[in-house]
Motif scaffolding. Structure first.
Motif: not given
Length: 92
Positions: A15-18, A46-56
């Protein structure tokens, strides 16, 4: 995005990397509003958080379901679930 093992420290790092990449590489990024400003989440964040959530999501959901119920509080999937619900991502 690089795959991680799905443990809490790697989720946080991911998350912090994104978000760090977003902040340092996106000239259009605007920091969060001042505390007295209306609440909101910039679309890029929002898009960055969504990408992390979807990835994991799938990995952590599987791990969560394999845990004894007594070991589930604080599991990364509880946090992913909260973000999913708050952002309306529709993951199940």
């Amino acid at each position: 995005m690089t795959r991680t093992t799905g443990r809490p420290e790697t989720l946080a790092t991911s998350l912090f990397t994104v978000l760090g990449t977003l902040v340092t590489q996106d000239a259009a990024y605007q920091p969060a509003p001042a505390p007295d400003a209306p609440a909101g989440c910039p679309d890029q964040v929002r898009a960055s958080i969504a990408a992390v959530v979807e990835e994991h999501w799938a990995t952590e959901q599987r791990d969560y379901e394999e845990q004894d119920p007594a070991d589930r509080p604080g599991h990364p999937f509880t946090h992913l679930s909260r973000l999913n619900a708050h952002l309306g991502l529709g993951l199940h």
